[in-house]
Design a protein around this motif. Structure first.
Motif, PDB file in Angstrom:
ATOM      1  N   MET A  65      27.097  39.423 -32.681  1.00 34.30           N
ATOM      2  CA  MET A  65      27.766  38.309 -31.671  1.00 34.30           C
ATOM      3  C   MET A  65      27.292  37.209 -33.106  1.00 34.30           C
ATOM      4  N   TYR A  66      28.772  36.627 -32.453  1.00 34.70           N
ATOM      5  CA  TYR A  66      28.647  35.528 -33.969  1.00 34.70           C
ATOM      6  C   TYR A  66      27.616  34.277 -32.831  1.00 34.70           C
ATOM      7  N   SER A  67      27.552  33.113 -33.534  1.00 32.30           N
ATOM      8  CA  SER A  67      27.228  32.026 -33.121  1.00 32.30           C
ATOM      9  C   SER A  67      25.944  31.907 -31.581  1.00 32.30           C
ATOM     10  N   LEU A  68      25.397  33.223 -31.418  1.00 36.56           N
ATOM     11  CA  LEU A  68      24.360  33.522 -30.578  1.00 36.56           C
ATOM     12  C   LEU A  68      23.346  32.706 -31.135  1.00 36.56           C
ATOM     13  N   PRO A  69      22.959  31.674 -29.782  1.00 39.77           N
ATOM     14  CA  PRO A  69      21.907  31.123 -29.769  1.00 39.77           C
ATOM     15  C   PRO A  69      20.571  30.847 -29.759  1.00 39.77           C
ATOM     16  N   ILE A 122      28.800  32.460 -22.733  1.00 42.70           N
ATOM     17  CA  ILE A 122      30.001  33.680 -22.685  1.00 42.70           C
ATOM     18  C   ILE A 122      29.643  34.250 -24.504  1.00 42.70           C
ATOM     19  N   GLN A 123      29.409  35.161 -24.356  1.00 40.76           N
ATOM     20  CA  GLN A 123      29.244  35.845 -26.155  1.00 40.76           C
ATOM     21  C   GLN A 123      30.152  36.477 -25.958  1.00 40.76           C
ATOM     22  N   PRO A 124      31.327  36.255 -27.652  1.00 44.62           N
ATOM     23  CA  PRO A 124      32.209  37.383 -28.171  1.00 44.62           C
ATOM     24  C   PRO A 124      31.106  38.352 -28.621  1.00 44.62           C
ATOM     25  N   LEU A 125      31.928  39.742 -28.645  1.00 40.34           N
ATOM     26  CA  LEU A 125      31.207  40.923 -28.938  1.00 40.34           C
ATOM     27  C   LEU A 125      32.580  41.352 -30.090  1.00 40.34           C
ATOM     28  N   ASP A 126      31.579  41.172 -31.256  1.00 42.93           N
ATOM     29  CA  ASP A 126      32.585  42.304 -32.427  1.00 42.93           C
ATOM     30  C   ASP A 126      32.109  43.950 -32.735  1.00 42.93           C
ATOM     31  N   TYR A 182      20.411  36.428 -41.694  1.00 40.15           N
ATOM     32  CA  TYR A 182      21.706  35.600 -41.749  1.00 40.15           C
ATOM     33  C   TYR A 182      21.389  36.039 -40.098  1.00 40.15           C
ATOM     34  N   THR A 183      21.695  34.823 -39.766  1.00 40.34           N
ATOM     35  CA  THR A 183      21.428  33.363 -38.509  1.00 40.34           C
ATOM     36  C   THR A 183      23.134  33.676 -38.099  1.00 40.34           C
ATOM     37  N   SER A 184      24.105  33.600 -38.698  1.00 37.83           N
ATOM     38  CA  SER A 184      25.535  33.178 -38.397  1.00 37.83           C
ATOM     39  C   SER A 184      25.672  34.097 -37.465  1.00 37.83           C
ATOM     40  N   TYR A 185      25.207  35.061 -37.342  1.00 41.82           N
ATOM     41  CA  TYR A 185      25.553  37.093 -35.912  1.00 41.82           C
ATOM     42  C   TYR A 185      24.295  36.947 -35.874  1.00 41.82           C
ATOM     43  N   ALA A 186      24.184  37.861 -34.921  1.00 44.47           N
ATOM     44  CA  ALA A 186      22.940  39.029 -34.885  1.00 44.47           C
ATOM     45  C   ALA A 186      23.626  40.882 -34.533  1.00 44.47           C
TER      46      ALA A 186
END
Length: 292
Positions: free
Chosen positions: A198-202, A263-267, A233-237
């Motif tokens: 989850m990129y850019s998750l607050p 709205i959280q995109p999922l990779d 790595y705080t760029s994504y969870a």
């Protein structure tokens, strides 16, 4: 001379009408110095014939009189031990079983190559080549192609489970955490653990309980990656979720609190045997037609 395998006994004596020349040539096989050996062979043959005749006579007499007991009584249904419908109960020490369950939960993974069952030797060579473990890996081969890998080094287990995808030639590896009461006959391979980024998750959503809630909304939450727990790595969870692979995969999840929506995109990482970009079967991300 001994009788052939499956024969009834020694060869019968030659008929009387054979010429004396044949007897002379036969006698030449026994030189004068070996006459005693010939005599001993003749005596042994006579004894074997007498035993055979006596045995056949005894069998014929027993067949003619069924009431006469045999020298070696045969087993009948009356001598068989009957089965009991009463189930034997064994009470096992709970602490011993629980200790083993805890050890296997911490140290073991369950795997299976879909469509291919490698031998133990081939699997050991594959593990050494692909996983490159630092510690020892003990293999337990099970039915239906499943195997259990027990790691002496917990770092190996974590790294391997969080890595992948893995293939043996063209056969993909189904890999999951070990669980008690695992039954290969009922294991559903349409469900598999999938790692999700989850990129850019607050930052306010990084607490483990919050990530667990997100994971359970997608599937069945399994765990949070170690690097996410330690916030390396705080760029994504990164979380691992048990998912139904025959169903459509959501592209995003909506996170609500108070009057705010995120709205959280999922990779999806390494979806077993599906592309992480288009979610279709038959190719991986690097070969996805959407990349062109």
């Amino acid at each position: 001379m001994a009788s052939p395998v499956g024969g009834a006994g020694p060869f019968p004596p030659p008929p009387d009408n054979l010429s004396s020349d044949i007897f002379k040539s036969s006698a030449s096989l026994f030189p004068p110095g070996d006459f005693s050996r010939q005599e001993r062979g003749s005596v042994q043959t006579d004894i074997a014939v007498e035993h055979t005749v006596a045995r056949e006579k005894e069998e014929n007499e027993q067949g003619a009189n069924p009431e006469q007991p045999a020298s070696q009584p045969k087993a009948t249904s009356a001598t068989c031990i009957p089965k009991t419908t009463e189930r034997i109960k064994v009470e096992l020490p709970s602490h011993r079983i629980n200790d083993e369950i805890q050890y296997m939960t911490d140290h073991a993974l369950i795997g299976k190559f879909l469509g291919f069952w490698p031998t133990e030797k081939a699997l050991q060579e594959w593990i050494a080549s692909k996983w490159k473990p630092k510690g020892q890996v003990t293999l337990l081969l099970g039915p239906k192609g499943f195997f259990t890998a027990i790691f002496s080094c917990l770092e190996d287990k974590s790294r391997i489970f969080e890595g992948g995808p893995y293939f043996f030639n063209s056969s993909g590896l189904f890999l999951r955490d070990w669980k008690p009461k695992f039954n290969p006959d009922t294991e559903d391979l349409s469900h598999a653990p999938v790692w999700i980024r989850m990129y850019s998750l607050p930052a306010e959503y990084w607490k483990e309980e919050t990530l667990k809630d997100i994971g359970n909304s997608i599937g069945v939450f399994i765990k949070v990656a170690e690097e996410t727990k330690k916030r390396r790595y705080t760029s994504y969870a990164r979380i691992c979720v048990q998912m139904h692979l025959t169903k459509a995969l959501a592209d995003s999840v909506s996170l609500f609190h108070d009057d705010f929506e995120w709205i959280q995109p999922l990779d999806y990482e390494h979806i077993p045997f599906r592309c992480r970009k288009c979610h279709e079967h038959g190719h991986l991300f690097r070969d996805c037609p959407l990349n062109t």
